[in-house]
Design a protein around this motif. Sequence first.
Motif, PDB file in Angstrom:
ATOM      1  N   LEU C  12       0.835  -1.212   0.000  1.00 24.61           N
ATOM      2  CA  LEU C  12       0.000   0.000   0.000  1.00 24.61           C
ATOM      3  C   LEU C  12       0.867   1.258   0.000  1.00 24.61           C
ATOM      4  CD1 LEU C  12      -2.916  -0.963   2.434  1.00 24.61           C
ATOM      5  CD2 LEU C  12      -2.943  -0.875  -0.064  1.00 24.61           C
ATOM      6  N   LYS C  15       2.438   2.490  -3.241  1.00 20.25           N
ATOM      7  CA  LYS C  15       1.634   3.217  -4.214  1.00 20.25           C
ATOM      8  C   LYS C  15       1.725   4.735  -3.996  1.00 20.25           C
ATOM      9  CE  LYS C  15      -2.435   1.027  -3.905  1.00 20.25           C
ATOM     10  NZ  LYS C  15      -3.730   0.480  -4.377  1.00 20.25           N
ATOM     11  N   PHE C  16       2.279   5.121  -2.870  1.00 14.79           N
ATOM     12  CA  PHE C  16       2.435   6.552  -2.597  1.00 14.79           C
ATOM     13  C   PHE C  16       3.404   7.140  -3.609  1.00 14.79           C
ATOM     14  CE2 PHE C  16       1.042   7.569   1.979  1.00 14.79           C
ATOM     15  CZ  PHE C  16       0.091   6.575   1.984  1.00 14.79           C
ATOM     16  N   PRO C  17       3.187   8.426  -4.000  1.00 15.93           N
ATOM     17  CA  PRO C  17       4.106   9.056  -4.962  1.00 15.93           C
ATOM     18  C   PRO C  17       5.538   9.054  -4.437  1.00 15.93           C
ATOM     19  CG  PRO C  17       2.678  10.696  -3.912  1.00 15.93           C
ATOM     20  CD  PRO C  17       2.124   9.364  -3.548  1.00 15.93           C
ATOM     21  N   ILE C  46      -5.456  10.629   9.109  1.00 14.94           N
ATOM     22  CA  ILE C  46      -5.790  10.195   7.746  1.00 14.94           C
ATOM     23  C   ILE C  46      -7.314  10.147   7.575  1.00 14.94           C
ATOM     24  CG2 ILE C  46      -5.652   8.318   6.069  1.00 14.94           C
ATOM     25  CD1 ILE C  46      -2.964   7.538   7.236  1.00 14.94           C
ATOM     26  N   LEU C  49      -8.930  13.558   7.167  1.00 12.29           N
ATOM     27  CA  LEU C  49      -8.663  14.235   5.909  1.00 12.29           C
ATOM     28  C   LEU C  49      -9.925  14.296   5.055  1.00 12.29           C
ATOM     29  CD1 LEU C  49      -5.966  15.382   4.941  1.00 12.29           C
ATOM     30  CD2 LEU C  49      -5.690  13.340   3.539  1.00 12.29           C
ATOM     31  N   LYS C  50     -10.506  13.128   4.882  1.00  9.49           N
ATOM     32  CA  LYS C  50     -11.683  13.059   4.025  1.00  9.49           C
ATOM     33  C   LYS C  50     -12.887  13.754   4.671  1.00  9.49           C
ATOM     34  CE  LYS C  50     -10.513  10.323   0.412  1.00  9.49           C
ATOM     35  NZ  LYS C  50     -10.536  10.777  -0.968  1.00  9.49           N
ATOM     36  N   GLU C  89      -2.304  21.066  -6.600  1.00  9.94           N
ATOM     37  CA  GLU C  89      -2.435  21.845  -5.367  1.00  9.94           C
ATOM     38  C   GLU C  89      -1.114  22.441  -4.880  1.00  9.94           C
ATOM     39  OE1 GLU C  89      -3.422  18.809  -5.817  1.00  9.94           O
ATOM     40  OE2 GLU C  89      -5.587  18.721  -5.495  1.00  9.94           O
ATOM     41  N   THR C  90      -0.051  21.619  -4.896  1.00  6.22           N
ATOM     42  CA  THR C  90       1.221  22.126  -4.370  1.00  6.22           C
ATOM     43  C   THR C  90       1.732  23.309  -5.184  1.00  6.22           C
ATOM     44  OG1 THR C  90       2.151  20.203  -5.486  1.00  6.22           O
ATOM     45  CG2 THR C  90       2.097  20.131  -3.098  1.00  6.22           C
TER      46      THR C  90
ATOM     47  N   VAL D  28      -0.097  13.588   1.192  1.00  6.02           N
ATOM     48  CA  VAL D  28      -1.422  14.028   1.633  1.00  6.02           C
ATOM     49  C   VAL D  28      -2.337  14.290   0.443  1.00  6.02           C
ATOM     50  CG1 VAL D  28      -2.700  15.803   2.848  1.00  6.02           C
ATOM     51  CG2 VAL D  28      -0.565  14.950   3.806  1.00  6.02           C
ATOM     52  N   PHE D  29      -1.840  14.962  -0.585  1.00 10.30           N
ATOM     53  CA  PHE D  29      -2.692  15.235  -1.748  1.00 10.30           C
ATOM     54  C   PHE D  29      -3.009  13.961  -2.520  1.00 10.30           C
ATOM     55  CE2 PHE D  29      -3.351  19.493  -1.047  1.00 10.30           C
ATOM     56  CZ  PHE D  29      -2.176  20.140  -0.718  1.00 10.30           C
ATOM     57  N   TYR D  30      -2.107  12.983  -2.456  1.00 11.31           N
ATOM     58  CA  TYR D  30      -2.389  11.675  -3.057  1.00 11.31           C
ATOM     59  C   TYR D  30      -3.544  11.017  -2.296  1.00 11.31           C
ATOM     60  CZ  TYR D  30      -1.910   6.580  -3.317  1.00 11.31           C
ATOM     61  OH  TYR D  30      -2.164   5.236  -3.407  1.00 11.31           O
ATOM     62  N   LEU D  31      -3.483  11.053  -0.974  1.00  8.55           N
ATOM     63  CA  LEU D  31      -4.533  10.434  -0.165  1.00  8.55           C
ATOM     64  C   LEU D  31      -5.880  11.120  -0.384  1.00  8.55           C
ATOM     65  CD1 LEU D  31      -2.764   9.721   3.259  1.00  8.55           C
ATOM     66  CD2 LEU D  31      -3.418   8.099   1.477  1.00  8.55           C
ATOM     67  N   MET D  32      -5.837  12.434  -0.651  1.00  6.75           N
ATOM     68  CA  MET D  32      -7.083  13.151  -0.835  1.00  6.75           C
ATOM     69  C   MET D  32      -7.762  12.776  -2.140  1.00  6.75           C
ATOM     70  SD  MET D  32      -6.371  16.933   0.669  1.00  6.75           S
ATOM     71  CE  MET D  32      -7.602  17.474  -0.512  1.00  6.75           C
ATOM     72  N   LYS D  33      -6.992  12.179  -3.036  1.00  3.80           N
ATOM     73  CA  LYS D  33      -7.552  11.850  -4.342  1.00  3.80           C
ATOM     74  C   LYS D  33      -8.075  10.410  -4.427  1.00  3.80           C
ATOM     75  CE  LYS D  33      -4.956  14.983  -7.376  1.00  3.80           C
ATOM     76  NZ  LYS D  33      -4.276  15.746  -6.327  1.00  3.80           N
ATOM     77  N   ILE D  34      -7.461   9.487  -3.631  1.00  2.00           N
ATOM     78  CA  ILE D  34      -7.841   8.076  -3.797  1.00  2.00           C
ATOM     79  C   ILE D  34      -9.220   7.797  -3.184  1.00  2.00           C
ATOM     80  CG2 ILE D  34      -5.446   7.328  -3.932  1.00  2.00           C
ATOM     81  CD1 ILE D  34      -5.552   6.396  -1.107  1.00  2.00           C
ATOM     82  N   PRO D  35      -9.905   6.774  -3.703  1.00  2.00           N
ATOM     83  CA  PRO D  35     -11.262   6.457  -3.241  1.00  2.00           C
ATOM     84  C   PRO D  35     -11.306   6.143  -1.748  1.00  2.00           C
ATOM     85  CG  PRO D  35     -10.670   5.155  -5.183  1.00  2.00           C
ATOM     86  CD  PRO D  35      -9.423   5.836  -4.738  1.00  2.00           C
ATOM     87  N   LYS D  36     -12.472   6.378  -1.146  1.00  2.00           N
ATOM     88  CA  LYS D  36     -12.706   6.136   0.283  1.00  2.00           C
ATOM     89  C   LYS D  36     -12.283   4.717   0.677  1.00  2.00           C
ATOM     90  CE  LYS D  36     -16.526   6.940   3.520  1.00  2.00           C
ATOM     91  NZ  LYS D  36     -17.758   6.158   3.429  1.00  2.00           N
ATOM     92  N   GLU D  38      -9.902   2.822  -0.535  1.00  2.00           N
ATOM     93  CA  GLU D  38      -8.451   2.662  -0.420  1.00  2.00           C
ATOM     94  C   GLU D  38      -7.925   3.304   0.856  1.00  2.00           C
ATOM     95  OE1 GLU D  38      -7.606   2.949  -5.196  1.00  2.00           O
ATOM     96  OE2 GLU D  38      -5.891   3.107  -3.846  1.00  2.00           O
ATOM     97  N   ILE D  39      -8.557   4.408   1.274  1.00  2.00           N
ATOM     98  CA  ILE D  39      -8.168   5.046   2.538  1.00  2.00           C
ATOM     99  C   ILE D  39      -8.433   4.072   3.678  1.00  2.00           C
ATOM    100  CG2 ILE D  39      -8.703   6.884   4.172  1.00  2.00           C
ATOM    101  CD1 ILE D  39      -7.352   8.168   1.969  1.00  2.00           C
TER     102      ILE D  39
END
Lengths: 198, 198, 198, 198
Positions: C12, C15-17, C46, C49-50, C89-90, D28-36, D38-39
């Motif tokens: 998991l 998969k992070f950038p 985490i 965040l959502k 965003e960045t 963080v911006f990656y996490l904000m984009k992935i589906p619920k 996957e979080i």
Amino acid sequence: MFPPSVQKLIDLFSKFPTVGPRTAARFVFYLMKIPKEEIEELINSISNLKKTVKICSFCFNPFESEGELCKICADSSRDRTLLCIIEKETDLFTLEKTKKYKGLYFILGGTVSTFKKADVEKLRTKELKERIKSYPEIKEVIIATNPTAEGEATALYLERLLKPFGKKNTRLGRGLPVGAELEYADEETLGSALEGRK
Amino acid sequence: MFPPSVQKLIDLFSKFPTVGPRTAARFVFYLMKIPKEEIEELINSISNLKKTVKICSFCFNPFESEGELCKICADSSRDRTLLCIIEKETDLFTLEKTKKYKGLYFILGGTVSTFKKADVEKLRTKELKERIKSYPEIKEVIIATNPTAEGEATALYLERLLKPFGKKNTRLGRGLPVGAELEYADEETLGSALEGRK
Amino acid sequence: MFPPSVQKLIDLFSKFPTVGPRTAARFVFYLMKIPKEEIEELINSISNLKKTVKICSFCFNPFESEGELCKICADSSRDRTLLCIIEKETDLFTLEKTKKYKGLYFILGGTVSTFKKADVEKLRTKELKERIKSYPEIKEVIIATNPTAEGEATALYLERLLKPFGKKNTRLGRGLPVGAELEYADEETLGSALEGRK
Amino acid sequence: MFPPSVQKLIDLFSKFPTVGPRTAARFVFYLMKIPKEEIEELINSISNLKKTVKICSFCFNPFESEGELCKICADSSRDRTLLCIIEKETDLFTLEKTKKYKGLYFILGGTVSTFKKADVEKLRTKELKERIKSYPEIKEVIIATNPTAEGEATALYLERLLKPFGKKNTRLGRGLPVGAELEYADEETLGSALEGRK
């Protein structure tokens, strides 16, 4: 774009090892700035190279003293049972600096990536076989080529070449260099480090 | 450890820009291997440099054609209202390669990090002031020193030096280079990129 | 080789950038060492965040205050005639840090390397066109994508997309970044630096 | 500049090994984009880590099978006369991948740069002494810390610590790694390579 004489010298410098056109141009503009005396000093020094520097008849190392042998080969306190084969002159000085090798050397003159005649002819293989034959006191031959692809191919070739002579062939120890981290070491190096533990 | 003649030449090569003792040693062993004819070609080419290459009386660029002016300065189709001040010879060729500059050049000969007399004397400031004075057709002076700390200090010094002449002073546009990413650009460059947008 | 739960989390994190298996493994072993409270803090953060972060309805930037608009878009002192389109965003925060941009933003959501429908659909092109249409006060659209191959392709695509609206399209200034040397700058950047001189 | 919840998570990710604020922001911006889903998968996986992963009572390696011992320590075909002390978990997997080590392991848990009590307390020295005492079948202890400054200091400390036990202490072989060139090897590594030749 550069004047012809400038371009000509840039082209000649570009043939130097590690030098590309940009660095060659820097060299030329540097030379154009230094005093006439320094240019002459450089020219004389280059001229001199071919005139005063001799090649040792035993190890093929360049030297300037009297006689046929360089300082190392002429030194009777060296261990004449050890012969260390290296790729080039700078390797000899690199190993001498460690002060850990007391034997003699043999500069092979390059490496091979194939065993084709054309490639092999660039090395001093004839002289090497002569050396082993003429000096029965040699007990161990250290094949100190680089642990690179070409160095390995060359080591393999030399091992085959020297088999008939029945001497003990060794290679420099493989393992972890100073500053390495296990995590980033390749499996081959790590395997050697495990086997070579002491 | 190296024979005296070898060490001497290594020391001379070590003075070349970007060359350290290890590279200098590589140069020397390279020279020891190449045929006598190539050594002579190199020596002659270095000798020649001082003999056939002239310095343009306008821009101080090296050249080899007839007369006092290099090909660029002698080219009547160049825009004589533009004078581009650069740090060194290679910068002139770098800018010419873009084919985007149609004016004339002036090679300053270096940079300053302070405005002390000792530093400033290394540059062709006297000749620069002469140039601006003697050529009233010059309308814009582009100070094209590198956007480095030394280049900036030099630009500042030149701006002060040229103030009395009342010409339009410009500097090369700052901004994002090809391949850059906003995320890694420093604030100053980014600020310039925003201001210089078009 | 790793226990299943460890391997699962390594996969998991991979998969992070910018994260590969080695770094992901480091993350997992780090998490296994920190106190239970810090793990819970991370998990809650985490989760949060959502839940608490909203997306600005104007620029698509994440924010947490009341209402539909982020702090920047809700700020009446911002110059509403300027709209700066950025990739992510960045980039918004990077540009805000220069304190040199007083207009509004639009986060495109990515880049395209082709103009195929599949690629283009990943960007907020529909919302962008809506934005330009609904806000006639917008006079200048700054296409601030990176000067990379993808950024350039995206800029081209956006220019075509926005042509019908007749606004003034600008791109961030190209040129020499802080610390650059003319000698190593590519021809395109140098050409832009010459043209963008001031 | 970031919304509080975003900044909070950026701060937490910035504590991860090798992660700085810029990379943490990307996470963080990656996490904000992935589906619920996957979080939730990520959160559950992190939660799970502490719940299902056990620490082997012999080598301190994380594992998930039944019992007190990990797969390696429970494997009766392993050579129980060899104990290999390593700095961290990832080193165990790195050495296992070579398939050249058949003994058991002991994860020290870190390194020391000084022999001060505060530093030494971070390592499992108490458990290590216990291990050597309780398992007289151990004949050779391989101190496989990295050949870095901290690894060396730690090895020195361990050698002193284990002296009373009278076991054979070995260190991983030093020497030239795959791809190295004699010319660029440091004197210490080269000296080891000469001594470790075979």
